[in-house]
Scaffold this motif. Sequence first.
Motif, PDB file in Angstrom:
ATOM      1  N   LEU A   1       3.637  -5.928   9.462  1.00  0.00           N
ATOM      2  CA  LEU A   1       4.173  -6.054  10.821  1.00  0.00           C
ATOM      3  C   LEU A   1       3.031  -6.335  11.792  1.00  0.00           C
TER       4      LEU A   1
ATOM      5  N   ALA B   1      13.582  12.472   5.855  1.00  0.00           N
ATOM      6  CA  ALA B   1      13.448  13.928   5.922  1.00  0.00           C
ATOM      7  C   ALA B   1      14.427  14.642   4.988  1.00  0.00           C
TER       8      ALA B   1
ATOM      9  N   PHE C   1       0.614   5.473   0.459  1.00  0.00           N
ATOM     10  CA  PHE C   1      -0.289   6.439   1.082  1.00  0.00           C
ATOM     11  C   PHE C   1      -0.082   7.846   0.523  1.00  0.00           C
TER      12      PHE C   1
ATOM     13  N   ILE D   1       2.617  -3.123   5.682  1.00  0.00           N
ATOM     14  CA  ILE D   1       3.712  -3.976   5.217  1.00  0.00           C
ATOM     15  C   ILE D   1       3.755  -5.287   5.985  1.00  0.00           C
TER      16      ILE D   1
ATOM     17  N   ARG E   1       9.290   0.339  -0.804  1.00  0.00           N
ATOM     18  CA  ARG E   1       9.060  -0.368   0.460  1.00  0.00           C
ATOM     19  C   ARG E   1       7.907  -1.357   0.319  1.00  0.00           C
TER      20      ARG E   1
ATOM     21  N   PHE F   1      18.119   9.691   5.349  1.00  0.00           N
ATOM     22  CA  PHE F   1      16.883   9.584   6.108  1.00  0.00           C
ATOM     23  C   PHE F   1      15.748  10.236   5.310  1.00  0.00           C
TER      24      PHE F   1
ATOM     25  N   GLY G   1      -0.542   7.606  10.674  1.00  0.00           N
ATOM     26  CA  GLY G   1      -0.009   7.058   9.423  1.00  0.00           C
ATOM     27  C   GLY G   1       1.108   6.055   9.643  1.00  0.00           C
ATOM     28  N   GLN G   2       1.853   6.217  10.746  1.00  0.00           N
ATOM     29  CA  GLN G   2       2.929   5.271  11.037  1.00  0.00           C
ATOM     30  C   GLN G   2       2.363   3.881  11.336  1.00  0.00           C
TER      31      GLN G   2
ATOM     32  N   LEU H   1      12.980  -3.494   6.297  1.00  0.00           N
ATOM     33  CA  LEU H   1      12.398  -3.835   7.605  1.00  0.00           C
ATOM     34  C   LEU H   1      11.443  -5.034   7.540  1.00  0.00           C
ATOM     35  N   ALA H   2      10.416  -4.915   6.689  1.00  0.00           N
ATOM     36  CA  ALA H   2       9.415  -5.993   6.648  1.00  0.00           C
ATOM     37  C   ALA H   2       9.989  -7.290   6.071  1.00  0.00           C
TER      38      ALA H   2
ATOM     39  N   ASN I   1       4.130   8.244   4.687  1.00  0.00           N
ATOM     40  CA  ASN I   1       4.253   7.428   5.910  1.00  0.00           C
ATOM     41  C   ASN I   1       5.521   6.600   5.964  1.00  0.00           C
ATOM     42  N   LEU I   2       6.636   7.174   5.507  1.00  0.00           N
ATOM     43  CA  LEU I   2       7.916   6.484   5.717  1.00  0.00           C
ATOM     44  C   LEU I   2       8.242   6.539   7.208  1.00  0.00           C
ATOM     45  N   PHE I   3       9.104   5.616   7.656  1.00  0.00           N
ATOM     46  CA  PHE I   3       9.488   5.614   9.067  1.00  0.00           C
ATOM     47  C   PHE I   3      10.648   6.592   9.246  1.00  0.00           C
ATOM     48  N   PRO I   4      10.423   7.716   9.939  1.00  0.00           N
ATOM     49  CA  PRO I   4      11.416   8.790   9.933  1.00  0.00           C
ATOM     50  C   PRO I   4      12.702   8.448  10.672  1.00  0.00           C
ATOM     51  N   HIS I   5      12.649   7.427  11.556  1.00  0.00           N
ATOM     52  CA  HIS I   5      13.853   7.116  12.342  1.00  0.00           C
ATOM     53  C   HIS I   5      14.744   6.118  11.615  1.00  0.00           C
ATOM     54  N   LEU I   6      14.340   5.646  10.445  1.00  0.00           N
ATOM     55  CA  LEU I   6      15.130   4.656   9.713  1.00  0.00           C
ATOM     56  C   LEU I   6      15.596   5.252   8.392  1.00  0.00           C
TER      57      LEU I   6
ATOM     58  N   ALA J   1       1.133   2.401   8.009  1.00  0.00           N
ATOM     59  CA  ALA J   1       2.233   1.920   7.175  1.00  0.00           C
ATOM     60  C   ALA J   1       2.794   0.620   7.739  1.00  0.00           C
TER      61      ALA J   1
ATOM     62  N   MET K   1       0.836  -1.200   0.000  1.00  0.00           N
ATOM     63  CA  MET K   1       0.000   0.000   0.000  1.00  0.00           C
ATOM     64  C   MET K   1       0.869   1.249   0.000  1.00  0.00           C
TER      65      MET K   1
ATOM     66  N   ARG L   1      12.518   8.708  21.529  1.00  0.00           N
ATOM     67  CA  ARG L   1      13.342   9.790  21.027  1.00  0.00           C
ATOM     68  C   ARG L   1      12.710  11.153  21.296  1.00  0.00           C
TER      69      ARG L   1
ATOM     70  N   GLN M   1      10.575   5.853  17.988  1.00  0.00           N
ATOM     71  CA  GLN M   1      10.216   7.245  17.719  1.00  0.00           C
ATOM     72  C   GLN M   1       9.703   7.933  18.971  1.00  0.00           C
TER      73      GLN M   1
END
Lengths: 258, 400
Positions: B304, A151, A99, B302, A165, A149, B294-295, A116-117, A103-108, B298, A97, B320, B317
């Motif tokens: 999880l 951002a 969006f 995928i 992803r 990253f 949204g997190q 990841l998945a 909705n990316l994971f900002p800490h990765l 997402a 999916m 942090r 997150q």
Amino acid sequence: MSSQPGQVSEQKSAEAMIVARDVHKWFGQFHALKGISMQVKKGEVVVIFGPSGSGKSTFIRTLNRLEEHQRGQIIIDGIELTHDIKKIERIRMETGMVFQSFNLFPHLTVIQNITLAPIWVRKWRKQKAEEVAMELLERVGIPEQAEKFPAELSGGQQQRVAIARALAMQPKIMLFDEPTSALDPEMIKEVLDVMEELAHSGMTMLVVTHEMGFARAVAKRMFFFDEGMIVESGTPQEIFGNPREARTKLFLSQILTH
Amino acid sequence: MTTATSEDIRPPEPPGLIAWLRKNLFSNWYNSILTVIVGVLVVWAVYAGIRWVFFGADWSPVTSRPLLYMVGQYPVGQIWRIGLSLALVSFLFGVSWGVWGGMMRAFSLSLAFILVLLALLPTESAQYTMEIRVFMVSAALLIFLGYSIGKQSWISSRITLLIWLLSLIVILVLLRGFGGVLPVIPTNIWGGLLLTMVLAIGGIVLSFPIGVLLALGRRSKLPVISFFSSAFIEIVRGVPLIGILFMSSIIFPLFLPAEVRIDRLVRALMGITLFSAAYMAENVRGGLQAIPLGQFDAARAIGLNNYYTTVLIVLPQALRKVIPSIVGQFIALFKDTTLAAGVGLLELLSVGQSILQANPNFFSLQMEVYIFIAAVFWVFSYSLSFASRRVEAALGVGKR
């Protein structure tokens, strides 16, 4: 015996990747989906369009159970969506999916987002997951951004990472929920190019979008949603050339005039 | 028409010292008067302060019994056990600095600074031997030895964490002693900075995971878990810490069978841990609520499951985002250990008080003792907050 109707329909629609029958959804008292039925065959690209609040995003989100439907039947690749968490997780593994807000994971980092998945859900070795991820980044055209990253990327680049992803889980179906609506005009094309390439590669795609150029170019069928119902459906030629319903005509004239 | 070159347009020059002074301190007549008055006051206060510290104050209640402040009544003959623990901790901080950098660098440098300070401690006490001074310097050097080892690539962060965990257990056994081999030193004669550190580090290490679990529990969709987490948090937060300490050390044992006796230090540590965990939970919950929906979408899309979503996406997150308030909580916990005096534990502050009471000559020297203790607390608290700013910078808090 109660499971029999479901089994029969699973056999009938063997080549249908997505089957929705009379799907209803309420948010409290608000009737968001009023009996949506559609079938999407393997390799088909289907575009859903319509005014905001018409239920198109809600519908696409019921297909991988981000929203729960309350009546009707949804069958994805022969698996019926029920409360069974195992089935839900299998369906989520088979559907990617994308969006509106990425909705990316900002800490990765980009590559960690993609691997990841596959690593945690598909249990691939890290090395294999990273090889696949790099191939996908090549495919969406940004292999050089792997270690950055989210951002640090532009909106168009972020959305292409989001597509990579989703593809990393090797899904059979891709769901797109207004993938270009949050993008600046000059970035829309780079995302649509990736989506067109994906469509030509034979992926089954369900796309909620107002990009009528994209619909004309790759959609096999189009569905016009309004007030939680499918008002009209047909090939792009039929919809653009000769819309039957007055509401479709009005909506198309509004979004095509500028 | 020609385009502007970099010759034509330059950024404005930063103002010189005189211009800065005029703009910020002497912009008009009343600001000028205020500047002069405040300036005179500051200079006078600093001068008076320094003069008092070096010439006016009588530091004898501090310098005469340095070991009492450090370890309480821990037998002098067994003090090598504390030294060994300190050396181990110093070495591990060095290793962690090599492995993780960032926050650990700040911790290590603060610790090295404190150790050097202890080595140079101006005291005439015969107890504070040359060996102890040399040891302090060697412990500081161990930090740098650890750093050079931690830099090696074969030391992963997983190994380091494991070694830390094992070492904390080893240190506890070492400090307390065990049957036959090492004489047991009962915790009621531990004291001073040693006891304060055991309470603070134990409280931090234990309350953090409990707090995270409580925060997750409070947001759980299962009503029973959510109810009990909320109830625990709200009850504990509504009670003063000293009350919880009394409860855990006096009332709680009444409910246990007579033959079960839980160590007084452990009981106090339990109280501090539960108290801090409740506050920790609310801090963490703030971070959890800041995660956009949204997190979750997402993560589910995928494939999880709930556990992976929490551990891989949400907690990293959320934690942090709340590093500043978590560190604030740690600092509060560190200072709150002084309340353990209320249940008869001789931590740093009560060592000071007992020294004042023991010697009538010290009666007028309360200010010196309390200022000294305040300075010790400040050094540790500031190290914590300095380290937290380092870790925020390293993780890019506020940027990503």
